[in-house]
Design a protein around this motif. Structure first.
Motif, PDB file in Angstrom:
ATOM      1  N   PRO A   1       0.805  -1.135   0.131  1.00 48.36           N
ATOM      2  CA  PRO A   1       0.173   0.013   0.116  1.00 48.36           C
ATOM      3  C   PRO A   1       0.727   1.253  -0.114  1.00 48.36           C
ATOM      4  CG  PRO A   1      -0.900  -1.643   1.700  1.00 48.36           C
ATOM      5  CD  PRO A   1       0.332  -2.176   1.140  1.00 48.36           C
ATOM      6  N   GLY A   2       0.569   2.254  -0.773  1.00 49.05           N
ATOM      7  CA  GLY A   2       1.282   3.715  -0.916  1.00 49.05           C
ATOM      8  C   GLY A   2       2.488   3.345  -1.670  1.00 49.05           C
ATOM      9  N   THR A   3       2.926   2.199  -2.287  1.00 51.68           N
ATOM     10  CA  THR A   3       4.184   2.310  -3.088  1.00 51.68           C
ATOM     11  C   THR A   3       3.815   1.919  -4.535  1.00 51.68           C
ATOM     12  OG1 THR A   3       4.742   0.021  -2.681  1.00 51.68           O
ATOM     13  CG2 THR A   3       5.208   1.402  -0.880  1.00 51.68           C
ATOM     14  N   GLU A   4       4.950   2.229  -5.466  1.00 52.48           N
ATOM     15  CA  GLU A   4       4.760   1.520  -6.688  1.00 52.48           C
ATOM     16  C   GLU A   4       5.010  -0.018  -6.628  1.00 52.48           C
ATOM     17  OE1 GLU A   4       7.393   3.088  -9.465  1.00 52.48           O
ATOM     18  OE2 GLU A   4       6.823   5.197  -9.323  1.00 52.48           O
TER      19      GLU A   4
ATOM     20  N   PRO B   1      -1.046  -5.645   2.477  1.00 51.44           N
ATOM     21  CA  PRO B   1      -0.420  -5.066   3.593  1.00 51.44           C
ATOM     22  C   PRO B   1       0.611  -6.116   4.293  1.00 51.44           C
ATOM     23  CG  PRO B   1      -2.503  -5.575   4.245  1.00 51.44           C
ATOM     24  CD  PRO B   1      -2.455  -5.980   2.923  1.00 51.44           C
ATOM     25  N   MET B   2       1.857  -5.748   4.446  1.00 50.83           N
ATOM     26  CA  MET B   2       2.693  -6.741   4.973  1.00 50.83           C
ATOM     27  C   MET B   2       2.517  -6.601   6.625  1.00 50.83           C
ATOM     28  SD  MET B   2       5.458  -8.364   3.304  1.00 50.83           S
ATOM     29  CE  MET B   2       7.223  -7.979   2.895  1.00 50.83           C
ATOM     30  N   THR B   3       1.884  -7.385   7.071  1.00 47.26           N
ATOM     31  CA  THR B   3       1.733  -7.153   8.793  1.00 47.26           C
ATOM     32  C   THR B   3       2.080  -8.660   9.382  1.00 47.26           C
ATOM     33  OG1 THR B   3      -0.484  -7.676   8.346  1.00 47.26           O
ATOM     34  CG2 THR B   3       0.162  -5.328   8.579  1.00 47.26           C
TER      35      THR B   3
ATOM     36  N   ASP C   1       0.404  -9.971  11.865  1.00 48.04           N
ATOM     37  CA  ASP C   1      -0.960 -10.718  11.678  1.00 48.04           C
ATOM     38  C   ASP C   1      -1.494 -10.922  10.290  1.00 48.04           C
ATOM     39  OD1 ASP C   1      -3.505 -11.438  11.703  1.00 48.04           O
ATOM     40  OD2 ASP C   1      -4.229  -9.628  12.398  1.00 48.04           O
ATOM     41  N   ARG C   2      -1.802 -12.273   9.824  1.00 49.02           N
ATOM     42  CA  ARG C   2      -1.736 -12.381   8.336  1.00 49.02           C
ATOM     43  C   ARG C   2      -3.174 -12.045   7.959  1.00 49.02           C
ATOM     44  NH1 ARG C   2       1.382 -14.272   5.038  1.00 49.02           N
ATOM     45  NH2 ARG C   2      -0.382 -15.164   3.834  1.00 49.02           N
ATOM     46  N   ALA C   3      -4.283 -11.950   8.800  1.00 50.63           N
ATOM     47  CA  ALA C   3      -5.632 -11.648   8.629  1.00 50.63           C
ATOM     48  C   ALA C   3      -5.802 -10.499   7.335  1.00 50.63           C
ATOM     49  CB  ALA C   3      -6.497 -11.361   9.555  1.00 50.63           C
ATOM     50  N   PRO C   4      -5.127  -9.282   7.577  1.00 54.06           N
ATOM     51  CA  PRO C   4      -5.264  -8.355   6.433  1.00 54.06           C
ATOM     52  C   PRO C   4      -4.709  -8.774   5.347  1.00 54.06           C
ATOM     53  CG  PRO C   4      -4.263  -7.349   8.728  1.00 54.06           C
ATOM     54  CD  PRO C   4      -4.324  -8.886   8.845  1.00 54.06           C
ATOM     55  N   ALA C   5      -3.697  -9.385   5.032  1.00 54.80           N
ATOM     56  CA  ALA C   5      -3.076  -9.665   3.703  1.00 54.80           C
ATOM     57  C   ALA C   5      -4.091 -11.004   3.177  1.00 54.80           C
ATOM     58  CB  ALA C   5      -1.871 -10.436   3.998  1.00 54.80           C
ATOM     59  N   GLN C   6      -4.545 -11.888   3.952  1.00 51.33           N
ATOM     60  CA  GLN C   6      -5.545 -12.768   3.298  1.00 51.33           C
ATOM     61  C   GLN C   6      -6.918 -12.026   3.102  1.00 51.33           C
ATOM     62  OE1 GLN C   6      -5.703 -15.333   7.160  1.00 51.33           O
ATOM     63  NE2 GLN C   6      -4.350 -16.965   6.090  1.00 51.33           N
ATOM     64  N   ALA C   7      -7.347 -11.123   3.780  1.00 56.41           N
ATOM     65  CA  ALA C   7      -8.555 -10.401   3.142  1.00 56.41           C
ATOM     66  C   ALA C   7      -8.241  -9.468   1.839  1.00 56.41           C
ATOM     67  CB  ALA C   7      -8.953  -9.429   4.263  1.00 56.41           C
TER      68      ALA C   7
END
Lengths: 233, 233
Positions: free
Chosen positions: A38-41, A64-66, A68-74
């Motif tokens: 997010p926010g990058t090329e 997103p690289m977090t 917690d894997r839930a945001p990336a999975q979503a």
């Protein structure tokens, strides 16, 4: 007829290390999908840029690289749903992947969601490990030698065991694990056989013996260790 | 000025899996060298054929495949001497390599002889392992998993240990070791996780679950085993 999803390996970063097949498919496919922080090329999109048709529709997946894997999975759920919609309308989609799609690649998460119900073709790419060896001028493995790829976040005991049992190995995903990995290699007497490569094939690449490597390593870096015959004759 | 030796990876066999850089270098380099089995067409030359200039001078290295390594070593000595002569005359030479030059490739024997005194640049290629995974539709490795490449001629004890300690692995150089490797995988309960791929990306390719694989395997075949999450989400 539903469309085909192409998982297209782009190689390690030098746009000239794209394969002829990948270049053809990217130019000919009406919908181009790719991941980005997010926010990058998008790094993948940048590698492939010269081949993308001006008329292509683009699907950008913000992943997103977090911890917690839930945001990336979503995010993969959402991206896969958008790609599925295009495929169901009969359009082909090319998903751009740095390196090789099935080798520590984000395409695997798209594949897991779409392969059960859609036609998927994977175009392999030059993996970063082979690119790093080429740029370091370091023959990696020959004959009956065992080669291993070891992610640096593994615990010390696992890393040590795998370092001992392989004839040559790549340590990937270094990042903040760099000091710990260096200590392990030193303990095993392997520092003199180790090379550090950062951003292989990119303009700001660095390839040096590990003893000359920086204290901290970026995400796109690895250490290669070869215990084999030197040179192989 | 002496010439540069390019070690050019050609990928697994499909001529479209050559990189743009490899295609450009092959077309532009006045001297093309490649290995071949005596009395047969060179597989490497066949992959690259459409890019080789009609005016190129070709250096064919006939490399015998014998258990005794001395004849092959003598052939590499001779081939390296011919390539060195061209380099010393100021001509660039492209050495064609199936797959990736530094990954179980014959280029390593040329590199060992010439790198100490000549300028060498290696162009990485798509490795057969990644090509096989792509053609089998088999995500190979992700996250913090350990991936290993295991040559089948290794003894049972070594193979078993490495099979147990990796999350996914490729068994290469199957040939006559196929029955022994199958027995080992069966013993470890891994047959159901194993895929057999023969001549990946070539017109007569075969990719099947190991349980459907033939009893004997040609040289250009491998088994891929993944124990990881299925599918990765």
């Amino acid at each position: 007829m539903p469309g085909t999803l192409f998982g297209v390996g782009l190689g390690p970063g030098d746009p000239e290390l794209i394969t002829l097949k990948a270049a053809r498919l990217i130019a000919a496919t009406p919908i181009i999908a790719y991941p980005a922080l997010p926010g990058t090329e998008s790094i993948a999109r940048n590698i492939a840029a010269t081949h993308i048709s001006a008329s292509a529709h683009e699907i950008r997946l913000d992943i997103p690289m977090t911890r917690d894997r839930a945001p990336a999975q979503a995010a993969y759920d959402l991206g896969a749903a958008r790609i599925a919609e295009a495929l169901d309308c009969g359009q082909d989609v090319a998903f751009l992947c740095e390196g090789d799609p099935f080798f520590y690649g984000s395409f695997m998460y798209v594949h897991a969601r779409l392969a059960p119900h859609h036609t998927v073709e994977v175009v392999p790419g030059v993996a970063s490990v082979m690119a790093a060896a080429a740029r370091a001028g370091l023959p990696l493995t020959a004959r009956n030698e065992v080669f291993a790829v070891l992610p640096a976040p593994l615990d010390d005991k696992t890393l040590r065991g795998r370092m001992e049992s392989a004839n040559s190995f790549a340590i990937v995903k270094l990042g903040r694990h760099m000091p710990r990995v260096r200590a392990l290699l030193n303990e095993l007497g392997l520092t003199g056989r180790a090379h550090y490569i950062e951003r292989a094939t990119l303009p700001d690449e660095r390839a040096v013996p590990l003893s000359d490597a920086p204290q901290s390593a970026p995400y796109f870096s690895m250490i290669l260790v070869t215990k084999g015959a030197d040179p192989w004759l």
